[in-house]
Design an enzyme around this catalytic site. Structure first.
Site, mmCIF file in Angstrom:
data_model
loop_
_atom_site.group_PDB
_atom_site.id
_atom_site.type_symbol
_atom_site.label_atom_id
_atom_site.label_comp_id
_atom_site.label_asym_id
_atom_site.label_seq_id
_atom_site.Cartn_x
_atom_site.Cartn_y
_atom_site.Cartn_z
ATOM 1 N N ARG A 198 -25.975 -27.970 -14.523
ATOM 2 C CA ARG A 198 -24.712 -26.787 -14.679
ATOM 3 C C ARG A 198 -25.026 -25.575 -14.470
ATOM 4 O O ARG A 198 -24.279 -24.598 -14.408
ATOM 5 C CB ARG A 198 -23.987 -27.277 -15.817
ATOM 6 C CG ARG A 198 -22.670 -26.582 -16.194
ATOM 7 C CD ARG A 198 -21.651 -27.451 -16.869
ATOM 8 N NE ARG A 198 -22.239 -28.335 -18.049
ATOM 9 C CZ ARG A 198 -22.548 -27.346 -19.361
ATOM 10 N NH1 ARG A 198 -22.260 -26.133 -19.391
ATOM 11 N NH2 ARG A 198 -22.868 -28.149 -20.247
ATOM 12 N N TYR A 231 -2.011 -14.451 -2.403
ATOM 13 C CA TYR A 231 -2.130 -15.993 -2.359
ATOM 14 C C TYR A 231 -1.489 -16.251 -3.441
ATOM 15 O O TYR A 231 -1.476 -15.752 -4.870
ATOM 16 C CB TYR A 231 -3.732 -15.995 -2.493
ATOM 17 C CG TYR A 231 -3.885 -17.731 -2.872
ATOM 18 C CD1 TYR A 231 -3.353 -18.469 -1.909
ATOM 19 C CD2 TYR A 231 -4.567 -18.081 -3.955
ATOM 20 C CE1 TYR A 231 -3.688 -19.878 -2.259
ATOM 21 C CE2 TYR A 231 -4.890 -19.247 -4.340
ATOM 22 C CZ TYR A 231 -4.340 -20.118 -3.583
ATOM 23 O OH TYR A 231 -4.526 -21.432 -3.820
ATOM 24 N N LYS A 237 -12.154 -21.841 3.018
ATOM 25 C CA LYS A 237 -11.651 -21.442 4.495
ATOM 26 C C LYS A 237 -12.812 -21.245 5.515
ATOM 27 O O LYS A 237 -13.369 -22.159 5.864
ATOM 28 C CB LYS A 237 -10.665 -20.241 4.108
ATOM 29 C CG LYS A 237 -10.049 -20.130 2.999
ATOM 30 C CD LYS A 237 -8.905 -21.494 2.887
ATOM 31 C CE LYS A 237 -7.984 -21.338 1.603
ATOM 32 N NZ LYS A 237 -7.385 -22.495 1.377
ATOM 33 N N ASP A 261 -10.414 -9.774 -2.959
ATOM 34 C CA ASP A 261 -10.483 -11.266 -2.160
ATOM 35 C C ASP A 261 -10.563 -11.050 -0.754
ATOM 36 O O ASP A 261 -9.790 -10.676 -0.306
ATOM 37 C CB ASP A 261 -9.078 -11.834 -2.579
ATOM 38 C CG ASP A 261 -9.107 -13.342 -2.121
ATOM 39 O OD1 ASP A 261 -9.817 -13.514 -1.149
ATOM 40 O OD2 ASP A 261 -8.242 -14.170 -2.708
HETATM 41 C C1 LIG Z 1 -6.805 -15.710 -0.217
HETATM 42 C C2 LIG Z 1 -6.931 -16.694 -0.694
HETATM 43 N N1 LIG Z 1 -7.766 -16.631 -1.891
HETATM 44 C C3 LIG Z 1 -8.042 -17.682 -2.772
HETATM 45 C C4 LIG Z 1 -7.636 -19.047 -2.421
HETATM 46 C C5 LIG Z 1 -7.918 -20.232 -3.415
HETATM 47 O O1 LIG Z 1 -8.995 -20.974 -2.595
HETATM 48 P P1 LIG Z 1 -9.097 -22.519 -3.076
HETATM 49 O O2 LIG Z 1 -8.133 -23.054 -2.317
HETATM 50 O O3 LIG Z 1 -10.704 -22.657 -2.623
HETATM 51 O O4 LIG Z 1 -9.110 -22.404 -4.620
HETATM 52 C C6 LIG Z 1 -6.880 -19.088 -1.310
HETATM 53 C C7 LIG Z 1 -6.382 -20.657 -0.770
HETATM 54 O O5 LIG Z 1 -5.502 -20.513 0.006
HETATM 55 C C8 LIG Z 1 -6.571 -17.944 -0.400
HETATM 56 O O6 LIG Z 1 -5.986 -18.238 0.877
#
Ligand SMILES: Cc1ncc(COP(=O)(O)O)c(C=O)c1O
Length: 377
Positions: free
Chosen positions: A51, A102, A198, A173
């Protein structure tokens, strides 16, 4: 980061994605890291327990460190990475955030507000004056740019510099742009997160996230959160993400080329009311994106004539493009964003988000054109 990774900082990112995170080049070493499936390690040692870390995690973390320019910790998902960052904020913190981010981030922020843990000031991140006014007296600025799914572009260099001059923490982000198109830590941001799910993993087969920072105290605190929240990734998923990263450069190049062509054609299609893509010269965010980004990404959002029903009909009528959520994979996906109840009210009900993949662009266009035409019948 291995000793080998330290030698890669002067390379072009197209080479870094291929070369970083590999074992040192000693006799008979593998060219790829192993998938380390151990939960425990013989004592005494630096790792100790699964972990806390393993060589497969270190390889991917080292690669992202090379690309983003900051020490990196990987998490079980992008959402876990975002939650880890927010968990560091003291009770009552004032956060400034995009109102169009998001949905998972928006839900996490709303929960912080509801529990009284934080006050959130929501802004249009593309309106620099509005953001500059809102950050006064705040503790943390959270920037998503380009935003999901509005594709607004924040003036990252200006906003980061202004926030840092006021001693305000900045998190970005960077999922939509990837470090190939912008590197917010190099602009002065404290934290960069990714949904590695992604573009970086790129094949719609893993869920993973990352947090990167240049601040060693912050790194230590985030490491503690990961250890004791337990939101750790599985080694196999990590290995797959590293394998996916190898082709990030060519995937991005191809997907962006497709996206620009499709956005151009979509803006002329009679079934489309409005196209959002910062790569279009006519897009309100184009000039800004061009000034500091190395590309415009491969997500297009557009509003379909005829409202939500027509947009739903279009998504259900495609043959090549898959009707599904998510983005950043080799295959093109689309969906009407408001099929999710958590989508922001400022996003139009008839908006389709299209994640452009690496298929043949003429095949993609034929599919989009026939789906849009059938949506109008
Ligand atoms: C811009 C963005 N940040 C964070 C996330 C969250 O990521 P995860 O689905 O890997 O938890 C997403 C998911 O669509 C996203 O589009």
């Amino acid at each position: 980061m291995s000793t080998h990774d330290h030698e890669l900082s002067d390379l072009d990112p197209q080479s870094q994605v291929v070369a970083a995170g590999r074992p040192s080049k000693t006799d008979d070493a593998g060219v790829n890291p192993s998938i380390n499936l151990n939960s425990t390690f013989v004592a005494p040692g630096a790792t100790g327990y699964g972990r806390y870390g393993n060589e497969t995690w270190s390889a991917l973390e080292g690669a992202i460190e090379v690309l983003e320019g900051g020490k990196t910790l990987i998490f079980a998902s992008g959402q876990a990475a975002i939650s880890a960052v927010f968990s560091l904020l003291p009770r009552g913190a004032v956060i400034v955030s995009s109102k169009n981010g998001y949905t998972g981030t928006m839900v996490a922020l709303r929960k912080l507000e509801e529990s009284g843990a934080a006050e959130v000031r929501y802004v249009d991140v593309s309106n620099t004056q509005e953001v500059l006014a809102a950050i006064k007296g705040s503790l943390f600025l959270w920037l998503e740019s380009p935003t999901n799914p509005g594709l607004e572009v924040a003036d990252l260099p200006t906003l980061i510099e202004a926030a840092k001059s006021l001693n305000i923490g900045v998190g970005v982000d960077n999922t939509f742009a990837t470090p190939l198109l912008q590197q917010p830590l190099k602009m002065g941001a404290d934290i960069v997160i990714h949904s590695l799910t992604k573009y970086i993993a790129g094949h719609s087969d893993v869920i993973l996230g990352s947090v990167s920072t240049n601040d060693s105290a912050l790194f230590g605190r985030i490491q503690e959160v990961r250890k004791f929240s337990g939101a750790i990734p599985g080694p196999f998923e990590v290995w797959l993400a590293l394998r996916g990263l190898r082709t990030l450069g060519v995937r991005m190049e191809r997907a962006q080329k497709n996206a620009l062509e499709l956005a151009t054609r979509l803006s002329l299609h009679p079934a489309v009311e409005k196209v959002r893509y910062p790569g279009l010269a006519s897009d309100p965010h184009h000039k800004r994106a061009k000034s500091f980004m190395k590309g415009y990404g491969a997500v297009i959002s557009f509003d379909v004539k005829g409202g939500p029903d027509a947009a739903d009909k279009a998504c259900a009528s495609s043959r090549l493009i898959t009707f599904a959520t998510s983005l950043g994979g080799v295959e093109s996906l689309w969906e009407r964003r408001h099929r999710w109840s958590a989508e922001s009210p400022t996003i139009p009900k008839n908006l389709i988000r299209l994640s452009v993949g690496i298929e043949d662009v003429e095949d993609l266009w034929r599919d989009i054109d026939q789906a849009l035409n059938s949506s109008q019948r």
